[in-house]
Design an enzyme around this catalytic site. Sequence first.
Site, PDB file in Angstrom:
ATOM      1  N   LYS A  33      -3.465  -1.860   7.779  1.00 58.97           N
ATOM      2  CA  LYS A  33      -2.679  -0.680   8.134  1.00 58.97           C
ATOM      3  C   LYS A  33      -1.610  -1.059   9.156  1.00 58.97           C
ATOM      4  O   LYS A  33      -1.911  -1.677  10.172  1.00 58.97           O
ATOM      5  CB  LYS A  33      -3.585   0.421   8.714  1.00 58.97           C
ATOM      6  CG  LYS A  33      -4.736   0.837   7.804  1.00 58.97           C
ATOM      7  CD  LYS A  33      -4.256   1.440   6.502  1.00 58.97           C
ATOM      8  CE  LYS A  33      -3.786   2.858   6.671  1.00 58.97           C
ATOM      9  NZ  LYS A  33      -4.865   3.815   6.899  1.00 58.97           N
ATOM     10  N   LYS A  61       0.867  -1.189   0.000  1.00 58.77           N
ATOM     11  CA  LYS A  61       0.000   0.000   0.000  1.00 58.77           C
ATOM     12  C   LYS A  61       0.901   1.236   0.000  1.00 58.77           C
ATOM     13  O   LYS A  61       1.459   1.619   1.026  1.00 58.77           O
ATOM     14  CB  LYS A  61      -0.924  -0.005   1.213  1.00 58.77           C
ATOM     15  CG  LYS A  61      -1.948   1.112   1.220  1.00 58.77           C
ATOM     16  CD  LYS A  61      -2.917   0.950   2.390  1.00 58.77           C
ATOM     17  CE  LYS A  61      -3.969   2.053   2.378  1.00 58.77           C
ATOM     18  NZ  LYS A  61      -3.390   3.392   2.584  1.00 58.77           N
ATOM     19  N   CYS A 116       4.232  39.599  25.247  1.00 60.41           N
ATOM     20  CA  CYS A 116       5.281  38.573  25.184  1.00 60.41           C
ATOM     21  C   CYS A 116       5.746  38.409  23.742  1.00 60.41           C
ATOM     22  O   CYS A 116       4.949  38.127  22.841  1.00 60.41           O
ATOM     23  CB  CYS A 116       4.732  37.247  25.714  1.00 60.41           C
ATOM     24  SG  CYS A 116       5.870  35.861  25.529  1.00 60.41           S
ATOM     25  N   ARG A 158      -8.356  11.687  -6.563  1.00 59.89           N
ATOM     26  CA  ARG A 158      -9.505  10.944  -6.046  1.00 59.89           C
ATOM     27  C   ARG A 158     -10.602  11.893  -5.575  1.00 59.89           C
ATOM     28  O   ARG A 158     -11.782  11.647  -5.785  1.00 59.89           O
ATOM     29  CB  ARG A 158      -9.079  10.036  -4.889  1.00 59.89           C
ATOM     30  CG  ARG A 158     -10.231   9.235  -4.309  1.00 59.89           C
ATOM     31  CD  ARG A 158      -9.776   8.371  -3.132  1.00 59.89           C
ATOM     32  NE  ARG A 158     -10.910   7.629  -2.613  1.00 59.89           N
ATOM     33  CZ  ARG A 158     -11.786   8.102  -1.734  1.00 59.89           C
ATOM     34  NH1 ARG A 158     -11.644   9.330  -1.272  1.00 59.89           N
ATOM     35  NH2 ARG A 158     -12.792   7.371  -1.309  1.00 59.89           N
TER      36      ARG A 158
END
Length: 667
Positions: free
Chosen positions: A307, A112, A424, A133
């Site tokens: 995955k 993948k 600051c 896509r």
Amino acid sequence: MADLSSRVNELHDLLNQYSYEYYVEDNPSVPDSEYDKLLHELIKIEEEHPEYKTVDSPTVRVGGEAQASFNKVNHDTPMLSLGNAFNEDDLRKFDQRIREQIGNVEYMCELKIDGLAVSLKYVDGYFVQGLTRGDGTTGEDITENLKTIHAIPLKMKEPLNVEVRGEAYMPRRSFLRLNEEKEKNDEQLFANPRNAAAGSLRQLDSKLTAKRKLSVFIYSVNDFTDFNARSQSEALDELNKLGFTTNKNRARVNNIDGVLEYIEKWTSQRESLPYDIDGIVIKVNDLDQQDEMGFTQKSPRWAIAYKFPAEEVVTKLLDIELSIGRTGVVTPTAILEPVKVAGTTVSRASLHNEDLIHDRDIRIGDSVVVKKAGDIIPEVVRSIPERRPEDAVTYHMPTHCPSCGHELVRIEGEVALRCINPKCQAQLVEGLIHFVSRQAMNIDGLGTKIIQQLYQSELIKDVADIFYLTEEDLLPLDRMGQKKVDNLLAAIQQAKDNSLENLLFGLGIRHLGVKASQVLAEKYETIDRLLTVTEAELVEIHDIGDKVAQSVVTYLENEDIRALIQKLKDKHVNMIYKGIKTSDIEGHPEFSGKTIVLTGKLHQMTRNEASKWLASQGAKVTSSVTKNTDVVIAGEDAGSKLTKAQSLGIEIWTEQQFVDKQNELNS
């Protein structure tokens, strides 16, 4: 002229051959200088004799004229996402479902690739269109950028009409080279090769894309009519013969145990690859069996993506540094002995806050476990006390701001220490950096180092000063030549035309995020109307809670802020909402005008995809359940939002009910 025509054909053949050897086979037969010499010769011929320039000329790889924008185009066939598996149990359940439906099965395992999915259309063998896509239904036309990728044939070896799909990616060596160049130019670095590939493919100037050295692996074809293929493996072989690049590290296996062996192999060997992978794709190999199984609305039933878990490594914690954000939050960062994690060298990692450091007993000098959250952001997971050296030091946060010396406070209900000094320096600089960021005013070329130089030189003290900068201010700065100055001034000028929501988010109002900025800009349309609102009005708006309402009103009532807004107006910075109002979208009555909350895990689409679809139908998607919520769509493991919806008697849909309603509208 016949001799010239022959030479053009010869140059085409040679350049295509050398390009294929270099980019596809990774086995060049000539040095780069020879390729460049031949390409330059062909460019010169085409400039002097335009009639010899063809649509498949190798000179197309160099890039062409810049575009104004990318057109949205509907996919002929939707580009579906894959279901996910995260462990062996998920994979065995997938295998069981497959075998229950079709019996014995052979699987094709493929790497993948961690890149950007693209669709390539060929007519009579010529590459005519390439799309991203997008949301799966509609993508962006990035044809000119894709033409610069040498691994994509401009002309197939046979004159077929076909659409193929693949993953565009950036090889690691190209990624390292690109970030080195960005660092030299004081530009923001890409976090990883995937982001770099996505950013490169969305360049409006294809010449810039050409310089990024992207590549692509093709993994599927839409229509097998012209293919003598009975399986995924045979289809990939056919694609190779037609001139496409497919990934060779694929394997056919007979059962789920073979799949697990393949996963184990590439989990351990993924770092040896010259490109990033983030998992393994498992497909039923037989095409007839694929047809038999079919699709859900969002994914094929015959494929799944495994995955990889986040990689964890051990290194030494050398020190802890502090950074001050634009809202004054003081964040500790771990300084680490450099170590490779998920393909990149990590020397810094987030420690989030003081409580985390103490809860995990993390000490300077410890051996610590580091991982990348989502394979992107490094964080310290835990220390290893049994390997702790005697001189390890317990860390204590300071009592005063390391930037301005003001006393730090911890506001009730918060874990972070905060500097509340409005002057600051660290906060002011971070506020300027935030103002020019992509989701805010998106001023390209105004990086961190340039902002720091401008602030230290007292050329900018607030965000409005950016619009008062001149060529004389910028030219003396480090690494600022005439061209960079011209580009930066043009980007600043362009930023004046941004819509109101960009400005609101850029101002850095505490608790006001991108979505809430959009909501306020759409609701009130101008900054002047916003300046008159009360807390009571704001809390009645969906997605604007008590904290946001109080923060916005307090901020906009401040006289210094009103003077800042006037200063921006004086330089003609836009203060009007330019977007489309949700109320103007003509959606389906089932959704239009309704307030909908998504909760829990969705399996057939992502939350983002669901939100976009609902918005396209005129619905308002909110993050919290209130008495004004019309519908709650509850996915798996829906929690307190579902409970609250039930107690309020709000209509509740399951994910499948939501999908069924989508299907009804689409039929």
